[in-house]
Design an enzyme around this catalytic site. Structure first.
Site, PDB file in Angstrom:
ATOM      1  N   ASP A   1     -17.268  31.970  -6.121  1.00  0.00           N
ATOM      2  CA  ASP A   1     -16.514  33.143  -5.685  1.00  0.00           C
ATOM      3  C   ASP A   1     -15.929  33.946  -6.843  1.00  0.00           C
ATOM      4  O   ASP A   1     -16.043  35.169  -6.880  1.00  0.00           O
ATOM      5  CB  ASP A   1     -15.402  32.727  -4.715  1.00  0.00           C
ATOM      6  CG  ASP A   1     -15.981  32.075  -3.472  1.00  0.00           C
ATOM      7  OD1 ASP A   1     -16.518  32.803  -2.623  1.00  0.00           O
ATOM      8  OD2 ASP A   1     -15.929  30.835  -3.366  1.00  0.00           O
TER       9      ASP A   1
ATOM     10  N   ASP B   1      -1.850  30.240  -1.305  1.00  0.00           N
ATOM     11  CA  ASP B   1      -2.039  30.440  -2.745  1.00  0.00           C
ATOM     12  C   ASP B   1      -1.904  31.902  -3.173  1.00  0.00           C
ATOM     13  O   ASP B   1      -1.409  32.189  -4.253  1.00  0.00           O
ATOM     14  CB  ASP B   1      -3.378  29.846  -3.191  1.00  0.00           C
ATOM     15  CG  ASP B   1      -3.347  28.315  -3.166  1.00  0.00           C
ATOM     16  OD1 ASP B   1      -2.253  27.754  -3.361  1.00  0.00           O
ATOM     17  OD2 ASP B   1      -4.398  27.691  -2.955  1.00  0.00           O
TER      18      ASP B   1
ATOM     19  N   SER C   1     -13.559  23.318   1.039  1.00  0.00           N
ATOM     20  CA  SER C   1     -12.827  24.093   0.056  1.00  0.00           C
ATOM     21  C   SER C   1     -11.908  23.117  -0.669  1.00  0.00           C
ATOM     22  O   SER C   1     -11.086  22.451  -0.044  1.00  0.00           O
ATOM     23  CB  SER C   1     -12.019  25.186   0.752  1.00  0.00           C
ATOM     24  OG  SER C   1     -11.073  25.699  -0.153  1.00  0.00           O
TER      25      SER C   1
ATOM     26  N   ARG D   1      -0.177  27.200  -9.142  1.00  0.00           N
ATOM     27  CA  ARG D   1      -0.272  28.667  -9.100  1.00  0.00           C
ATOM     28  C   ARG D   1       0.748  29.385  -9.976  1.00  0.00           C
ATOM     29  O   ARG D   1       0.389  30.345 -10.667  1.00  0.00           O
ATOM     30  CB  ARG D   1      -0.230  29.178  -7.658  1.00  0.00           C
ATOM     31  CG  ARG D   1      -1.594  29.340  -6.984  1.00  0.00           C
ATOM     32  CD  ARG D   1      -2.468  28.159  -7.134  1.00  0.00           C
ATOM     33  NE  ARG D   1      -3.784  28.307  -6.510  1.00  0.00           N
ATOM     34  CZ  ARG D   1      -4.698  27.357  -6.483  1.00  0.00           C
ATOM     35  NH1 ARG D   1      -4.434  26.185  -7.039  1.00  0.00           N
ATOM     36  NH2 ARG D   1      -5.866  27.543  -5.929  1.00  0.00           N
TER      37      ARG D   1
HETATM   38  N1  ARG Z   1      -2.760  23.664   1.795  1.00  0.00           N
HETATM   39  C1  ARG Z   1      -2.472  23.311   0.451  1.00  0.00           C
HETATM   40  C2  ARG Z   1      -1.380  24.198  -0.096  1.00  0.00           C
HETATM   41  O1  ARG Z   1      -1.107  25.221   0.468  1.00  0.00           O
HETATM   42  C3  ARG Z   1      -3.676  23.290  -0.439  1.00  0.00           C
HETATM   43  C4  ARG Z   1      -4.417  24.587  -0.615  1.00  0.00           C
HETATM   44  C5  ARG Z   1      -5.483  24.356  -1.609  1.00  0.00           C
HETATM   45  N2  ARG Z   1      -6.549  25.253  -1.589  1.00  0.00           N
HETATM   46  C6  ARG Z   1      -7.823  24.911  -1.262  1.00  0.00           C
HETATM   47  N3  ARG Z   1      -8.751  25.768  -1.502  1.00  0.00           N
HETATM   48  N4  ARG Z   1      -8.118  23.772  -0.734  1.00  0.00           N
HETATM   49  O2  ARG Z   1      -0.772  23.875  -1.070  1.00  0.00           O
END
Ligand code: ARG
Length: 399
Positions: free
Chosen positions: A14, A124, A175, A95
């Site tokens: 991506d 994120d 993912s 992040r």
């Molecule tokens: N749900 C988790 C969070 O908000 C993990 C998100 C991670 N992203 C992914 N592409 N799996 O911290």
């Protein structure tokens, strides 16, 4: 002068496709920033080169492993940070640090726009952009997946049309986001929340139900910072990395949960965070031994609020700063050793010792040598229960 877009680059499909797409769409040059947070997997040099091959004007790799461990994982450990009592904030911690390095790169390379690969449904995007808003409010943000309704199929089509040097056939059904503090897996068959995770979902942890020898480990903390494993002085990064391997080999730290995202969606996530879970268990127990009762009780609420703020993307915010100050103060005496057995998916504390211990054997013992004056307890209990007793009498009177 052509504008420059600074892109948070992972090396995956991506964000690779985003390079020529952003260049075209924004009529700009793209500067890629790949941040090493101890995620392992692909070589960072290969990622750096791929960005150039996809058309980036500049491509930088930032080794932020020690910084991530010391300035993000350790504070999370000191807050015993578990969102909804279970999730150790893996992606939430990364992040704000990536945002910080995007800002540095924007300054260095003359970027005026910042870009990330997040969709509009997740947390994120909030964490990136809340971080950017606090650190560099003048930077504009563009998120192709969200702002131009960019989908995976479109990305693959575009990559093939442009002849980008990336694998488009390897279809990962999940993912995944991973770093030193753990690994998050979502989508695919996990979106049916009745489906149990299969073994191939996991990569940081071995199957906890397989028979194997337990592993005993002694962790040493100084003022809430882990400093040694089995008497060997190591950096926070090295400690977390070693524990990921040792606790991971015992199947510690698998989490399967439905969580409340900031955007209002309930989502199913499978996590594995062997080092984080082992460290939090040990740290909590050392706090039990060294932190005074009322501070410890109050801190549990602070820890929970801290976790929610960081989950919600407010790493750089006034309340988070203020809670940090309390947590830091509470770590003053959190020094000593914790012994744990890593086995069968659990990190179980079996021993603790500390020069700052508040545990007093002569007060706690039921054997001879007891110095606790039990006669004082009689009056204490009567006065302590007096308000409830008076209220109960009133209720009885009223029927
Ligand atoms: N749900 C988790 C969070 O908000 C993990 C998100 C991670 N992203 C992914 N592409 N799996 O911290």
């Amino acid at each position: 002068m052509t504008e420059r877009v600074v892109l948070a680059y992972s090396g995956g499909l991506d964000t690779s496709v985003a390079i020529p797409y952003l260049a075209e769409k924004m009529n700009a040059e793209v500067v890629c920033v790949a941040v090493d947070l101890g995620q392992g997997g692909e070589d960072m040099e290969a990622i750096q080169k791929r960005a150039i091959d996809c058309g980036a004007a500049e491509s930088v790799v930032v080794d932020a492993k020690e910084e991530f461990a010391a300035d993000f994982c350790v504070p999370a450990l000191q807050a015993n940070a578990l969102y909804m009592d279970r999730y150790p904030l893996v992606s939430s911690l990364s992040r704000p640090l990536i945002a910080k390095h995007l800002v540095t790169a924007a300054q260095q390379f003359g970027g005026t726009i910042v870009s990330h690969g997040c969709t509009g449904k997740g947390n994120d995007q909030v964490r990136f952009e809340a971080g950017l808003a606090a650190l560099a409010p003048d930077l504009k943000v563009v998120a192709p997946a969200r702002d131009f309704a960019w989908t995976r199929d479109k990305a693959i089509e575009y990559a093939e049309a442009k002849g980008l040097p990336i694998e488009t056939s390897k279809k990962n059904p999940f993912s995944i986001d991973q770093n030193l503090w753990g690994r998050a897996v979502e989508t695919g068959f996990l979106e049916d929340i009745w489906n149990g995770p299969t073994e191939e979902v996991y990569s940081y942890t071995a199957d906890p139900s397989q028979p194997r020898e337990p592993d005993e480990v002694v962790l040493t903390f100084e003022a809430g910072v882990p400093v040694k494993i089995d008497g060997r002085s190591l950096t926070p990064y090295e400690i977390i990395d070693e524990l990921n391997k040792r606790a991971g080999a015992q199947g510690v730290g698998r989490i399967d949960m439905v969580e409340d995202r900031l955007v209002g969606i309930k989502s199913r996530e499978v996590y594995e965070a062997p080092g984080a879970i082992a460290l939090i268990n040990a740290h909590m127990e050392l706090e039990n031994v060294t932190v005074e009762r009322d501070l410890a009780r109050f801190k549990r609420g602070v820890d929970q609020r801290w976790s929610e703020l960081v989950y919600d993307g407010l790493w750089f915010s006034p309340l988070k700063d203020a809670l940090d100050a309390l947590i830091r103060q509470a770590q003053k005496h959190v020094s000593g050793d914790v012994r744990m057995t890593l086995h069968a998916g659990k990190a179980t504390v079996t021993g603790r010792r500390s020069e700052e211990s508040l545990y007093d054997f002569s007060l706690a013992t039921y054997d001879t040598g007891d110095t606790f004056d039990q006669s004082l307890a009689k009056g204490f209990v009567q006065l302590f229960s007096l308000p409830a007793k008076i209220a109960a009498a009133r209720d009885a009177r009223k029927g």
